[in-house]
Scaffold this active site. Sequence first.
Site, PDB file in Angstrom:
ATOM      1  CB  SER A  50       4.375  -1.524   2.307  1.00 32.98           C
ATOM      2  OG  SER A  50       3.797  -1.368   3.575  1.00 32.98           O
ATOM      3  CG  ASP A  60      -9.704  -0.397  -4.551  1.00 35.64           C
ATOM      4  OD1 ASP A  60      -9.538  -1.277  -5.423  1.00 35.64           O
ATOM      5  OD2 ASP A  60      -9.506  -0.597  -3.340  1.00 35.64           O
ATOM      6  CE  LYS A 112       5.923  -4.270   5.813  1.00 34.22           C
ATOM      7  NZ  LYS A 112       5.238  -3.014   6.173  1.00 34.22           N
TER       8      LYS A 112
END
Length: 592
Positions: free
Chosen positions: A473, A484, A498
């Site tokens: 999470s 990214d 999650k």
Amino acid sequence: MHRTTRTTAALVALCLLAFLAGLGCRSVYAGGSYARLGTVRLNHLPTDTRQRIESLVKDHPDAAARGQALWTQGRQFETEANLVAALATYQEISRTGALPPADLDERIRWCRARIAVDARWADEKLLASARAMTLEQGLGLYREVARSVADNYVDPVGYARLLANGMTNLRAAMAGDTFRSRHGMDDNAATRAEFLAGLDIIARKIGEEKKLTSFTARYYVRLICEENERTVRLPCGVVISEMLFGAAEHLDDYTAFLTHDMYDEVKSDINGQFVGLGVEVRQDEGRIRIVSVFEDGPACRAGLLANDILLAVGAESMNGKSLGEAARLIRGPRGSQVSVTVDRDGQQLTLTATRDTVHVPSVRCAARLGDGGRIGYIHLATFQRSSALEMSQALDRLADEGPLDAIVLDLRGNPGGLLDAAVDVCNLLLDKGVVLTTRGRGFGQTSTVRVGHWRYRYHEQPLAVLVDGRSASASEIVAGALRDHGRATLVGRRTYGKGIVQSVLPIEGGQSALYITTARFYGPSEVSFHGIGIPPDVTVEADGEAATAALADVPDPAADAALRRAMDLLAEAIRPAAVARADTAVAPLTTP
């Protein structure tokens, strides 16, 4: 509050999504410590039980045969009243790619309900508050909770489903000897059968409704209470409590109705502060093992050590206890004493500890590693309000000792926490860009969160992030955003997966709360990792349990393959810079 296990003005802190809403604080989470019984891992089970399940997987390579063998074993565990083992077995059917029976989801749901119902009523405070609840109080509370779920849950959910979820819990209660004994019910199977038949009739009436509202849902809860009074005669507060718990907890693995005490535990988790002994525990082959003991905490002063096996807390044996039950026994009023019996290397010891306020640090270790100590290492164990501040202070201390050429951020074993805390950590390491996007149905749940530019002293050093199957999470938000943006290399194993956000919505003016899934989140690449996790850039199949067992110890790269690989990658990245510095060094001018 949002928990991601923690930001635009519209989002108002999307992982801490902490905006004052009249009577209470709404908080946003991504992961973290409040999670109900979802997946039961095989290493949570006693060795002999685990081996029985593993042998079935090994002996049945064919998917259909494996599914049938595991199904039969799960049903056998149910007849033995070993519901945790049954649940683990059913979940292995999906995990191993076996062909699932048609009613697999129903059995998983039933086992979870039985386990939850039996476990929660061991709480004396819950028992007392349920018995004190009047019918009208309970009906009003049910309507408020049902409306909040219908308005805020990430997917549309109707009142019929919430009522059905609650009745599942009542049926599970009637099947459990523990529940009946706890509530002083007589062993009159005919009376129970009459109550269950009444539930079936009410369920059929609900199914005939064209459109249910919160008022008609309340009406049907009243009918269920009247049927209870005519038959099994439980306190109406107990019946309504199970309708409340069931309405929430069958929606997903995280959504739950929180009583006042449960709500207090969540708020303590947000602040990283609670009253207890100062230990972290983990379930290990059916036993509760102490993973770490906080320095100068009550457990440390009493002589408890990491790797001690908890046998008893006070007069309560730990045999068969869940982690949640163990945590409740460990916590208690400040200044109260409790005896703790442990197994230490085969020797049984009983020690006495005095409960006190314990601060749970987010940063468990900060160290300089590598040749010349020029690689900074930070182990971040959770995401709470103080996490980014703790991390920046730790990095500053390391930098004060000398230049840091690179950083290792260790998120292994980190289950998540406040969404705002995850964003704040990204602010330390990124100088621009999107951190995540959230999408939900409720107010403020759809937003794009960007780096806030409040501090980025460490946005240039080469960075490696260590992850494993327990990085979840908020950890995945940080790891995904850094990768990214090309800011970090991920090293280790695929993360948990999650990608949903929970909010804490106060109920009854803050006397209770809903811990409810309100949004899905996506990284800068707009790809969801929910259910699949984030694959590392460099896979290292190390033992994640061993790698994060001694959370407070200075890591040893020689014994930690993932850390060693990360340091090798960083050494290659910083070598050109070191060569450049050497090339620019000018020899002093000399005269002949």
